[in-house]
Design an enzyme around this catalytic site. Structure first.
Site, PDB file in Angstrom:
ATOM      1  N   GLU A  36       0.842  -1.195   0.000  1.00  0.00           N
ATOM      2  CA  GLU A  36       0.000   0.000   0.000  1.00  0.00           C
ATOM      3  C   GLU A  36       0.877   1.246   0.000  1.00  0.00           C
ATOM      4  OE1 GLU A  36      -2.331   1.986  -0.048  1.00  0.00           O
ATOM      5  OE2 GLU A  36      -4.286   1.055   0.279  1.00  0.00           O
ATOM      6  N   ASN A 122      -5.823   6.404   7.028  1.00  0.00           N
ATOM      7  CA  ASN A 122      -5.637   5.468   5.923  1.00  0.00           C
ATOM      8  C   ASN A 122      -4.892   6.080   4.749  1.00  0.00           C
ATOM      9  OD1 ASN A 122      -6.654   4.108   3.310  1.00  0.00           O
ATOM     10  ND2 ASN A 122      -7.284   2.644   4.872  1.00  0.00           N
ATOM     11  N   GLU A 146      -3.548  -5.519  10.652  1.00  0.00           N
ATOM     12  CA  GLU A 146      -2.985  -4.278  10.109  1.00  0.00           C
ATOM     13  C   GLU A 146      -2.848  -3.203  11.184  1.00  0.00           C
ATOM     14  OE1 GLU A 146      -5.130  -2.914   6.700  1.00  0.00           O
ATOM     15  OE2 GLU A 146      -4.618  -4.661   5.498  1.00  0.00           O
ATOM     16  N   ASN A 180     -11.708   6.162   2.018  1.00  0.00           N
ATOM     17  CA  ASN A 180     -10.413   5.536   1.766  1.00  0.00           C
ATOM     18  C   ASN A 180      -9.522   6.474   0.964  1.00  0.00           C
ATOM     19  OD1 ASN A 180      -8.336   3.584   1.107  1.00  0.00           O
ATOM     20  ND2 ASN A 180      -9.804   1.978   1.605  1.00  0.00           N
ATOM     21  N   ASP A 234      -9.835   2.166  -3.972  1.00  0.00           N
ATOM     22  CA  ASP A 234      -8.925   2.358  -2.837  1.00  0.00           C
ATOM     23  C   ASP A 234      -8.074   3.579  -3.168  1.00  0.00           C
ATOM     24  OD1 ASP A 234      -7.156   2.072  -0.671  1.00  0.00           O
ATOM     25  OD2 ASP A 234      -7.150  -0.098  -0.794  1.00  0.00           O
TER      26      ASP A 234
END
EC number: 3.1.1.17
Length: 303
Positions: A36, A122, A146, A180, A234
Site C-alpha cells: 500500500e 488510511n 494491520e 479511503n 482504494d
C-alpha cells in the site's frame, strides 16, 4: 498474464492516447503481505511503499532493488510527500498521521479529534496551501492484522483537514461508511474520495465521490463521480489532464474528468494503490497485494 497478452481494456477511444500500446506490465518486486501507500521520491529515484501486515515500509528502485526503509513502521498505510519534500504517513499502529522531518525525526500531525483517538488514518494528501487531508476508516483497529484491535472512539469515519497555520483538525466529510483513497483535481478545486465500505458490507456502493471546494477548503457540492465495477476503489491519482486513475480488484480504472470510464490496465493481483513516477514521471507504479508493478503511460501526475 504472460508477456504477450495485452494488459489493456479499451472502453473509450480516448484511452488509446493515454497508454503505450507496446508497453507491458512489469512486476518489479514480490513476496510482500499487503502492499500500500506508494509515493515516488524523484530526487532519489526511489519508490517508498508500505507492507502493512509486516509492519514495515520498503524502498524500491525501478531496476527491482528492494530494501527496508523503516521497521517497525507503526503499521503505516498511506504515504505522500509535502511541498517541502517531507514524507507524510498514516500509521494504523499509533492511529496517527505523522511527518518525517528532513533529519529523520517524526512529528505527529494528528492523533485525535475532539479529545478522542482517531480510528486508523488510511490515506493522506497535501494541498499547495499546506493543508493536510486524511481519511479515517476503521480498518486498522478491526483486527491485529494491520494494527491493533480496538473499539472506535470516533462516532463516524471522517475525512479530516489539518489547518496549515494552526494545526487544528477539522472533520470536513462525515457521512462515509469507510472513506479511503483521496486525490485532488489538478487545480485543487475538486476533492475525490473513495468509498470502500463494500469491503465488509456488500450493500455499500463502490463509488468515488467528488466534492467541489472553495478556496478555504469548504465543500460547495457533493456528487458521485464514478462507480467501480470490479471490487472497490482504494488509492487514486489524478494526471495533468484531469483524468482519475483508480485502483480496483482487476487493475487500474481510468476515468475522464466527466466521469466516463476510458479503460483499464489489467493487473493479475488486487490493486490497492498507485502513483506516477520514473525518470520522466510517466510510469504508473502499482501496489497490488503481494507485489509492486510498473507500466509506461502517456500521462504524468497533476502535482
Amino acid at each position: 498474464m504472460n508477456s504477450f497478452s495485452s494488459p489493456y481494456q479499451i472502453d473509450d477511444p480516448r484511452f488509446r492516447n493515454l497508454i503505450q500500446k507496446n508497453a507491458r506490465l512489469r512486476q518489479l518486486a514480490t513476496g510482500f503481505e499487503w502492499t500500500e501507500g506508494p509515493v515516488w521520491f524523484a530526487d532519489h529515484q526511489h519508490l517508498f511503499f508500505s507492507d502493512i501486515p509486516a509492519n514495515r515500509m520498503m524502498r524500491l528502485t525501478l531496476d527491482g532493488q528492494v530494501s527496508t526503509y523503516r521497521q517497525p513502521s507503526d503499521y503505516s498505510n498511506g504515504n505522500t510527500r509535502d511541498r517541502q519534500g517531507r514524507l507524510v504517513s498514516c500509521q494504523h499502529g499509533t492511529r496517527s498521521v505523522t511527518r518525517t522531518e528532513l533529519d529523520g525525526t517524526r512529528t505527529v500531525i494528528a492523533d485525535s479529534y475532539q479529545g478522542k483517538r482517531l480510528n486508523s488514518p488510511n490515506d493522506v494528501i497535501v494541498q499547495s496551501t499546506g493543508a493536510i487531508w486524511f481519511s479515517d476508516p476503521t480498518y486498522g483497529i478491526l483486527s491485529d492484522y494491520e494494527g491493533y484491535t480496538a473499539e472506535p472512539e470516533q462516532v463516524a469515519r471522517n475525512v479530516f483537514r489539518v489547518d496549515p497555520s494552526t494545526g487544528e483538525v477539522e472533520a470536513m466529510i462525515t457521512d462515509f461508511t469507510q472513506p479511503n483513497g483521496l486525490a485532488f483535481s489538478a487545480d485543487e478545486s475538486v476533492l475525490y474520495v473513495a468509498e470502500s465500505g463494500s469491503s465488509h458490507d456488500a450493500g455499500v456502493p463502490s463509488v468515488i465521490r467528488a466534492f467541489k471546494l472553495d478556496d478555504t477548503g469548504r465543500i460547495l457540492s457533493d456528487d458521485v463521480f464514478a462507480t467501480i465495477d470490479r471490487g472497490l476503489p482504494d488509492g487514486m491519482r489524478v494526471d495533468i489532464a484531469g483524468n482519475l486513475w483508480s485502483s480496483a480488484s482487476d487493475g487500474i480504472h481510468c476515468f475522464h474528468p466527466d466521469g466516463t470510464r476510458l479503460g483499464k490496465i489489467l493487473v493479475p493481483e488486487v490493486v490497492s494503490n498507485l502513483c506516477f513516477g520514473g525518470v520522466r514521471g510517466n510510469r504508473l507504479l502499482i501496489t497490488a497485494t503481494t507485489s509492486v508493478y510498473e507500466i509506461a503511460v502517456n500521462a504524468r501526475s497533476a502535482i
